[in-house]
Design an enzyme around this catalytic site. Structure first.
Site, mmCIF file in Angstrom:
data_model
loop_
_atom_site.group_PDB
_atom_site.id
_atom_site.type_symbol
_atom_site.label_atom_id
_atom_site.label_comp_id
_atom_site.label_asym_id
_atom_site.label_seq_id
_atom_site.Cartn_x
_atom_site.Cartn_y
_atom_site.Cartn_z
ATOM 1 N N LYS A 2 0.934 -1.167 0.041
ATOM 2 C CA LYS A 2 0.010 -0.061 -0.006
ATOM 3 C C LYS A 2 0.824 1.290 -0.057
ATOM 4 O O LYS A 2 0.389 2.273 -0.700
ATOM 5 C CB LYS A 2 -0.987 0.019 1.069
ATOM 6 C CG LYS A 2 -1.882 -1.269 1.206
ATOM 7 C CD LYS A 2 -2.982 -0.935 2.358
ATOM 8 C CE LYS A 2 -2.357 -0.822 3.737
ATOM 9 N NZ LYS A 2 -1.712 -2.450 4.213
ATOM 10 N N ARG A 13 -9.788 0.854 8.752
ATOM 11 C CA ARG A 13 -9.386 -0.519 9.043
ATOM 12 C C ARG A 13 -10.645 -1.556 9.531
ATOM 13 O O ARG A 13 -10.498 -2.886 9.774
ATOM 14 C CB ARG A 13 -8.254 -0.672 10.255
ATOM 15 C CG ARG A 13 -6.911 -0.099 9.707
ATOM 16 C CD ARG A 13 -5.784 -0.601 10.352
ATOM 17 N NE ARG A 13 -4.635 0.339 9.960
ATOM 18 C CZ ARG A 13 -3.486 -0.394 9.759
ATOM 19 N NH1 ARG A 13 -3.383 -1.532 10.409
ATOM 20 N NH2 ARG A 13 -2.279 0.227 9.583
ATOM 21 N N ARG A 48 11.491 -6.200 5.587
ATOM 22 C CA ARG A 48 11.147 -4.856 5.195
ATOM 23 C C ARG A 48 12.107 -3.948 5.955
ATOM 24 O O ARG A 48 12.443 -4.322 7.293
ATOM 25 C CB ARG A 48 9.831 -4.130 5.544
ATOM 26 C CG ARG A 48 8.973 -4.870 4.776
ATOM 27 C CD ARG A 48 7.396 -4.012 4.922
ATOM 28 N NE ARG A 48 7.046 -3.670 6.138
ATOM 29 C CZ ARG A 48 5.828 -3.470 6.605
ATOM 30 N NH1 ARG A 48 5.115 -2.982 5.401
ATOM 31 N NH2 ARG A 48 5.143 -2.939 7.637
ATOM 32 N N ARG A 67 -0.558 -9.297 13.006
ATOM 33 C CA ARG A 67 -1.070 -8.186 12.313
ATOM 34 C C ARG A 67 -1.994 -8.785 11.181
ATOM 35 O O ARG A 67 -3.039 -8.186 10.702
ATOM 36 C CB ARG A 67 0.025 -7.624 11.601
ATOM 37 C CG ARG A 67 0.901 -6.579 12.882
ATOM 38 C CD ARG A 67 2.218 -5.854 12.500
ATOM 39 N NE ARG A 67 1.899 -4.938 11.363
ATOM 40 C CZ ARG A 67 2.874 -4.479 10.489
ATOM 41 N NH1 ARG A 67 3.935 -5.180 10.421
ATOM 42 N NH2 ARG A 67 2.444 -3.330 9.722
ATOM 43 N N ARG A 95 11.510 -2.298 11.649
ATOM 44 C CA ARG A 95 10.360 -1.811 12.604
ATOM 45 C C ARG A 95 10.128 -2.825 13.722
ATOM 46 O O ARG A 95 10.556 -4.309 13.263
ATOM 47 C CB ARG A 95 9.078 -1.564 11.821
ATOM 48 C CG ARG A 95 8.950 -0.239 11.328
ATOM 49 C CD ARG A 95 7.660 -0.113 10.254
ATOM 50 N NE ARG A 95 6.472 -0.732 10.939
ATOM 51 C CZ ARG A 95 5.189 -0.807 10.106
ATOM 52 N NH1 ARG A 95 5.252 -0.078 9.003
ATOM 53 N NH2 ARG A 95 4.240 -1.456 10.736
#
Length: 209
Positions: free
Chosen positions: A13, A88, A122, A166, A155
């Site tokens: 996204k 969400r 990531r 998640r 992160r």
């Protein structure tokens, strides 16, 4: 043009939002980025959100809705915006309808195992905010930002455990948005396992129809 991007964590996204912002000249509103900024500043909102985000959970509707409501009033949203990370839940989507009329909703879909693999690969730059992925969008020099030379970081919520939590949260709370917006007639789906450039082309083709 007022858009919402839907997708599980690591669906792409943020990457696609950045490209669409450049293509259409509209604002990018990432609730995740705004929350992380509050956490970094140590504000009351940031402190409330910190532990929830680290565990892969969602902050309260009241907090997020208040942030978004103020953000879309800013001058850079006059020509339109892309919402990335909000709504969400269906409850949030209903609240958003009271604030603004959306033009399109884009659902970037991919299997869970792809999302989890991407999540744990990531990296991001703490200085300029650039994002990378060791699998398909690596830095030119491993561990170093292409743009500013800062050391890249990962992160805390991009671990396997937090990633699974998640993704499970997405299925439980966010996936119902797909049907919600389908019924409104403004949603189209894009295959998130394609190459980044192909996903961008597919989204722009869908938006320009």
């Amino acid at each position: 043009m007022k858009l919402v991007l839907i997708g599980a964590p690591a669906a792409g996204k943020g990457t696609q939002a950045a490209r669409l912002v450049e293509h259409y000249g509209i604002a990018h509103i990432s609730t995740g980025d705004m929350l992380r900024e509050e956490v970094a500043k140590g504000t009351e909102l940031g402190n409330q959100a910190k532990s929830i985000m680290a565990a892969g959970g969602l902050v309260s509707d009241e907090l997020i809705i208040a942030i978004v409501q103020e953000r879309i009033k800013k001058d850079d949203c006059a020509k339109g915006f892309i919402l990335d990370g909000f709504p969400r839940t269906v409850v949030q989507a209903e609240k958003l309808e009271d604030m603004v009329k959306l033009d399109h909703v884009v659902y970037i879909s991919a299997p869970d195992e792809v999302m989890l693999e991407r999540l744990t690969a990531r990296e991001s730059c703490p200085k300029c905010g650039a994002t990378y992925n060791k699998l398909f969008l690596p830095a030119k020099v491993a561990g170093v930002c292409d743009k500013c030379g800062e050391a890249l970081t990962q992160r805390k919520d991009d671990t396997v455990e937090a990633g699974k939590a998640r993704i499970a949260t997405f299925h439980e709370q966010s996936e119902p948005l797909v049907d919600f917006y389908k019924k409104k007639g403004i949603l189209f789906e894009v295959d998130g396992t394609q190459a980044i450039d192909e996903i961008t082309k597919a989204i722009i083709a869908g938006l320009d129809k």
